[in-house]
Design an enzyme around this catalytic site. Sequence first.
Site, PDB file in Angstrom:
ATOM      1  N   TYR A   1       0.843  -1.261  -0.177  1.00  0.00           N
ATOM      2  CA  TYR A   1      -0.076  -0.141  -0.074  1.00  0.00           C
ATOM      3  C   TYR A   1       0.817   1.328  -0.052  1.00  0.00           C
ATOM      4  O   TYR A   1       1.540   1.643   1.055  1.00  0.00           O
ATOM      5  CB  TYR A   1      -0.948   0.012   1.223  1.00  0.00           C
ATOM      6  CG  TYR A   1      -2.062  -1.132   1.254  1.00  0.00           C
ATOM      7  CD1 TYR A   1      -2.273  -1.725   0.171  1.00  0.00           C
ATOM      8  CD2 TYR A   1      -2.907  -1.308   2.228  1.00  0.00           C
ATOM      9  CE1 TYR A   1      -3.319  -2.558   0.220  1.00  0.00           C
ATOM     10  CE2 TYR A   1      -3.868  -2.212   2.345  1.00  0.00           C
ATOM     11  CZ  TYR A   1      -4.038  -3.007   1.193  1.00  0.00           C
ATOM     12  OH  TYR A   1      -5.080  -4.093   1.324  1.00  0.00           O
TER      13      TYR A   1
ATOM     14  N   LEU B   1     -18.460  -1.416   1.295  1.00  0.00           N
ATOM     15  CA  LEU B   1     -19.255  -0.571   0.717  1.00  0.00           C
ATOM     16  C   LEU B   1     -19.034  -0.135  -0.631  1.00  0.00           C
ATOM     17  O   LEU B   1     -19.370   0.921  -1.426  1.00  0.00           O
ATOM     18  CB  LEU B   1     -18.840   0.708   1.391  1.00  0.00           C
ATOM     19  CG  LEU B   1     -19.348   0.855   2.838  1.00  0.00           C
ATOM     20  CD1 LEU B   1     -19.155   2.070   3.589  1.00  0.00           C
ATOM     21  CD2 LEU B   1     -21.055   0.584   3.042  1.00  0.00           C
ATOM     22  N   GLY B   2     -18.336  -1.162  -1.433  1.00  0.00           N
ATOM     23  CA  GLY B   2     -18.202  -1.151  -2.717  1.00  0.00           C
ATOM     24  C   GLY B   2     -17.115  -0.032  -3.241  1.00  0.00           C
ATOM     25  O   GLY B   2     -17.365   0.653  -4.053  1.00  0.00           O
ATOM     26  N   ARG B   3     -16.166   0.240  -2.261  1.00  0.00           N
ATOM     27  CA  ARG B   3     -15.195   1.235  -2.480  1.00  0.00           C
ATOM     28  C   ARG B   3     -15.808   2.644  -2.507  1.00  0.00           C
ATOM     29  O   ARG B   3     -15.745   3.590  -3.221  1.00  0.00           O
ATOM     30  CB  ARG B   3     -14.444   1.206  -3.631  1.00  0.00           C
ATOM     31  CG  ARG B   3     -13.549  -0.104  -3.537  1.00  0.00           C
ATOM     32  CD  ARG B   3     -12.835  -0.565  -5.021  1.00  0.00           C
ATOM     33  NE  ARG B   3     -12.253  -1.539  -4.901  1.00  0.00           N
ATOM     34  CZ  ARG B   3     -12.537  -2.727  -4.936  1.00  0.00           C
ATOM     35  NH1 ARG B   3     -13.982  -2.757  -5.011  1.00  0.00           N
ATOM     36  NH2 ARG B   3     -11.758  -3.956  -4.889  1.00  0.00           N
ATOM     37  N   GLY B   4     -16.909   2.748  -1.703  1.00  0.00           N
ATOM     38  CA  GLY B   4     -17.914   4.044  -1.445  1.00  0.00           C
ATOM     39  C   GLY B   4     -19.137   4.007  -2.497  1.00  0.00           C
ATOM     40  O   GLY B   4     -19.728   4.806  -2.168  1.00  0.00           O
TER      41      GLY B   4
ATOM     42  N   SER C   1     -22.134   3.619  -0.277  1.00  0.00           N
ATOM     43  CA  SER C   1     -22.054   4.157   0.868  1.00  0.00           C
ATOM     44  C   SER C   1     -23.189   5.272   1.276  1.00  0.00           C
ATOM     45  O   SER C   1     -23.325   5.585   2.346  1.00  0.00           O
ATOM     46  CB  SER C   1     -20.714   4.912   1.150  1.00  0.00           C
ATOM     47  OG  SER C   1     -20.746   5.896   0.219  1.00  0.00           O
TER      48      SER C   1
END
Length: 331
Positions: free
Chosen positions: A56, A206-209, A212
């Site tokens: 990362y 959250l599906g990468r936002g 959300s």
Amino acid sequence: MRTRTLGATGPAVSLLGLGAMGMSGAYGAADRTESIATVHAALDAGVTLIDTGDFYAMGHNELLLAEALRGRDRDGYLLSVKFGMLGAPGAAFGGPDCRPEAVKNFLAHSLTRLRVDHIDVYRPARLDPAVPVEETVGAVKEMIDAGYVRHLGLSEVDAATVRRAHAVHPVADLQIEYSLISRAVEAEVLPTLRELGIGMTAYGVLGRGLISGHWAPGRSGGEGDLRGHSPRFAAGNVEHNLAFVEALRKVAAEKGRTVAQLAIAWVAAQGEDIVPLVGARTRERLAEALPAAETVLTADDLAAIERAVPAGSARGDRYPAAFMAGLGVGN
């Protein structure tokens, strides 16, 4: 916060874990001070599982966590670390390297960057097609025997690979994407985990936002935001996918919850062996996510959620085409 156990052999962890990737620029610029404050707030709220990867931002995330965790009781938190993805200057990825000698090399660097003497759950980020998984797991087992690692984990592999790895050393958990719009694991992987007594840490809840409740068509996270390359966020797909979010918003309102809280609670409700990872990078988003741990969904709630977001309804792959081939399951 309530706790759950990662499989039959893994540790007890908080019902929600904290995913730290977004604190190192994966979704656009992140504020270092706010990121550290968010880690502190999560620990203070009872979150004990923190997930990172040595790749990362090529070590940035581990260094950030080392700063955030300085002075904290080492027995008060657990570190889940993914390894094996090669990088280069300019943020280019060179594929996986899970050779036994590489495993030990990656681990030595992670221990130094994180300023700890052991990793709680250590896992290859992706399957290396050039290295039998038995060899990779064997190297992690050596590090477990030597005291540098506590538990073996896996990430984004299929059911057959889970079985092969588990035959070498007990697997505590599989980390894999699982959300209302990513349910491929339900067909074969999740039943296999339960058969073998292996837990799941679910990322992308959250599906990468996307689900959300805070995303909108045309929005951009700015330079460095990986969502700019995601098929699910592409024009034409994102509008289709956000229609399901609006349907979910109605269910959430009736439950007295936000869309994000309902989506996280849905993942947690799929089994006591599943621990959702929340990728909050601000205290505000963390504060919104935490009530999901106390949200109880009834059979009627679950049915209403299923009607709002039917399985397989999302449009677009969860990763760009170049990365889909490296995954153990699809969307």
